[in-house]
Write an enzyme that holds these catalytic residues in place. Structure first.
Site, short mmCIF file in Angstrom:
data_model
loop_
_atom_site.label_atom_id
_atom_site.label_comp_id
_atom_site.label_asym_id
_atom_site.label_seq_id
_atom_site.Cartn_x
_atom_site.Cartn_y
_atom_site.Cartn_z
N HIS A 195 1.33 -40.31 -23.54
CA HIS A 195 1.89 -41.54 -22.98
C HIS A 195 3.39 -41.32 -22.81
O HIS A 195 4.12 -41.08 -23.78
CB HIS A 195 1.63 -42.74 -23.90
CG HIS A 195 2.17 -44.02 -23.35
ND1 HIS A 195 1.42 -44.87 -22.56
CD2 HIS A 195 3.40 -44.60 -23.46
CE1 HIS A 195 2.15 -45.92 -22.21
NE2 HIS A 195 3.36 -45.77 -22.75
N CYS A 196 3.84 -41.42 -21.57
CA CYS A 196 5.24 -41.13 -21.26
C CYS A 196 5.98 -42.44 -21.00
O CYS A 196 5.72 -43.12 -19.99
CB CYS A 196 5.35 -40.23 -20.04
SG CYS A 196 7.05 -39.77 -19.63
N PRO A 197 6.88 -42.86 -21.89
CA PRO A 197 7.63 -44.10 -21.64
C PRO A 197 8.62 -43.96 -20.49
O PRO A 197 9.00 -44.99 -19.90
CB PRO A 197 8.35 -44.34 -22.97
CG PRO A 197 8.46 -43.00 -23.60
CD PRO A 197 7.26 -42.23 -23.18
N GLY A 200 6.66 -45.01 -17.68
CA GLY A 200 6.01 -46.32 -17.90
C GLY A 200 4.52 -46.30 -17.73
O GLY A 200 3.93 -47.31 -17.30
N ASN A 201 3.86 -45.21 -18.07
CA ASN A 201 2.42 -45.14 -17.88
C ASN A 201 1.88 -43.97 -18.70
O ASN A 201 2.64 -43.10 -19.17
CB ASN A 201 2.07 -44.93 -16.41
CG ASN A 201 0.67 -45.40 -16.08
OD1 ASN A 201 -0.13 -45.70 -16.98
ND2 ASN A 201 0.34 -45.45 -14.80
#
Length: 489
Positions: A195-197, A200-201
């Site tokens: 999960h890559c902040p 944003g997804n």
């Protein structure tokens, strides 16, 4: 003209329109309110945000994504506004062109990664979850209410390597190979990477290639901007000195600082994912140490093709699988709808016939209950009389089967008609025609019962008792006939 009146003008009659839409209760169960159709993204169980009627799908934590967007836009904007004009004149006009191509490629891959479905697996429906629970109970040898072992796994063989499929207690499914449940988005993602902040997804099977192209192109853009910003400052410092160059172009200083601190992490991340693509691994698998790159070891990677070029082509050039959640599809009703008739009149006729049948059934049951209640005192008044002892003229005698009939207290009507009781009441209380009047017997007309002498005192007393019973029978018949008429009306 009205009678007795003159030739006066007739008053105009006003007619009011009668509404054909009746508000009777028999139509209310069959009228369905028109409810606006809802799409699946509106009731999506995961922690996601949707825009543009479900076309855009993102995680709820989008603050870091906006920070990424601002950094790229501000840095690139300052470069094109303050550095490119000077560099295009002093060096070559190709610099802003190449910078523009890199910028649009970075923005396109970023938005494609952030706004797309990463490969979310749909959750099991209640029926599917219940069926899967039964399968697990059978496999574990336990009943539905017994103890269920915590580990729920299945084993499959992929290229000679045993792979365990873990059960997701949130999605109620066995996750396919390489899938994992994201705790931030609360979804099971196929070929979950991480999960890559910053985007944003989640990064999964359907958007991994765009994520890789984003960080790779961003690395080139960052290095490109940083290199030509330094070039711009050096060229200006040669003409007016270093301090004067910084005063003439303060935006270049800000760009250089941002690029210097970000280029290391971006380039390092690009190199790490290049290694993952070449070995056909995910970030999740590499962190856990699930597989080894050496083919001879026991825990070799079963997903690797054994060739770096083939692994890269599969990851970057393979077909993109369609989305499985159908977020823009309409929600289907859970309960089956009744079959609609061909037209409105048929629907009304069917409804009315069903209502009439119900009313008729209730009327028959109520009438039968009243008949039983009215006949019970009459039949219980002389339980010792039989068909041989009582036979009146004009009235049918009681047969042998009815003589042995046991009568009790009236019972309320049931859903199934009591045919035996109805036949007995018909034999006991025959209804006369309406035109036949009541006939009362005098003591002289009353026949003597069989096996009795006409002149004996015992015969006379029995005759008087029969007369009283006949009068009571006629009164009860009148009452019952009136009740039957009321019920038929």
């Amino acid at each position: 003209m009205p009678p007795g009146g003159g030739g006066g003008p007739m008053k105009d009659c006003e007619y009011s329109q009668i509404s054909t839409h009746s508000s009777s209760p028999m139509e209310s169960p069959h009228k369905k309110k028109k409810i606006a159709a809802r799409r699946k993204w509106e009731v999506f169980p995961g922690r996601n945000k949707f825009f543009c009627n479900g076309r855009i799908m993102m995680a709820r934590q989008t603050g870091v994504f906006y920070l990424t967007l601002i950094l790229i836009l501000v840095t690139s904007g300052l470069f094109f506004a303050f550095d490119c004009p000077y560099l295009a004149v002093k060096i070559t006009p190709a610099i802003p062109v190449v910078g523009g191509i890199l910028f649009f490629f970075v923005m396109g891959t970023l938005l494609r990664t952030s706004f797309s479905d990463p490969g979310v697996l749909p959750r099991a429906t209640p029926d599917e979850a219940a069926d899967l629970e039964r399968q697990i109970d059978i496999a574990n040898g336990t009943s539905s209410g017994g103890y269920r072992p915590p580990p729920r796994t299945k084993e499959v063989i992929i290229n000679g390597q045993t792979v365990k499929l873990k059960y997701c207690f949130t999605c109620k499914i066995f996750r396919p190979p390489r899938a994992s449940h994201c705790s931030l988005c609360d979804n099971c993602v196929e070929r979950f990477d991480h999960h890559c902040p910053w985007v944003g997804n989640c990064v999964g099977k359907r958007n991994y290639r765009f994520f890789y192209m984003f960080i790779l192109s961003l690395s080139f853009l960052t290095v490109f901007i940083f290199a030509f910003v330094i070039t711009h400052v050096i060229l200006r410092s040669q003409q007016a000195g270093f301090l004067n160059a910084l005063k003439d172009s303060p935006a270049s200083v800000l760009e250089a600082v941002v690029c210097f601190f970000s280029v290391w992490s971006i380039v390092g991340l690009s190199g790490f994912h290049t290694y993952l693509i070449s070995s056909n691994q995910t970030t999740n698998e590499d962190i856990k140490g699930s597989w080894s790159n050496k083919r001879g070891k026991e825990n070799y990677n079963p997903y690797s093709y054994g060739n770096i070029f083939t692994n890269c082509c599969v990851a970057l050039c393979g077909p993109i699988s369609p989305s499985l959640i159908d977020r823009r599809g309409y929600i289907q009703p859970d309960t089956p709808q009744p079959a609609a008739p061909s037209n409105g009149m048929a629907a009304y006729g069917a409804t009315q016939s069903q209502s009439d049948m119900c009313d008729q059934d209730q009327c028959i049951q109520s009438t039968k209950f009243v008949l039983q209640a009215a006949a019970t005192p009459l039949l219980q008044s002389e339980p010792s009389l039989t068909s041989d002892e009582l036979h009146l003229p004009g009235k049918p005698g009681l047969g042998t089967p009815c003589a042995s009939l046991t009568l009790g207290q009236p019972t309320p009507p049931s859903s199934m008609p009591n045919l035996a009781a109805e036949a007995a009441l018909t034999d006991i209380l025959p209804l006369k025609e309406e035109h036949v009047g009541h006939q009362f017997l005098t003591p002289e007309e009353a026949p003597s019962p069989p096996r009795m002498l006409a002149g004996s005192p015992l015969a006379h007393s029995r005759t008087m008792h029969v007369l009283g019973l006949a009068s009571q029978d006629s009164l009860h018949e009148d009452s019952v006939r009136g009740l039957v008429k009321l019920s038929s009306v």
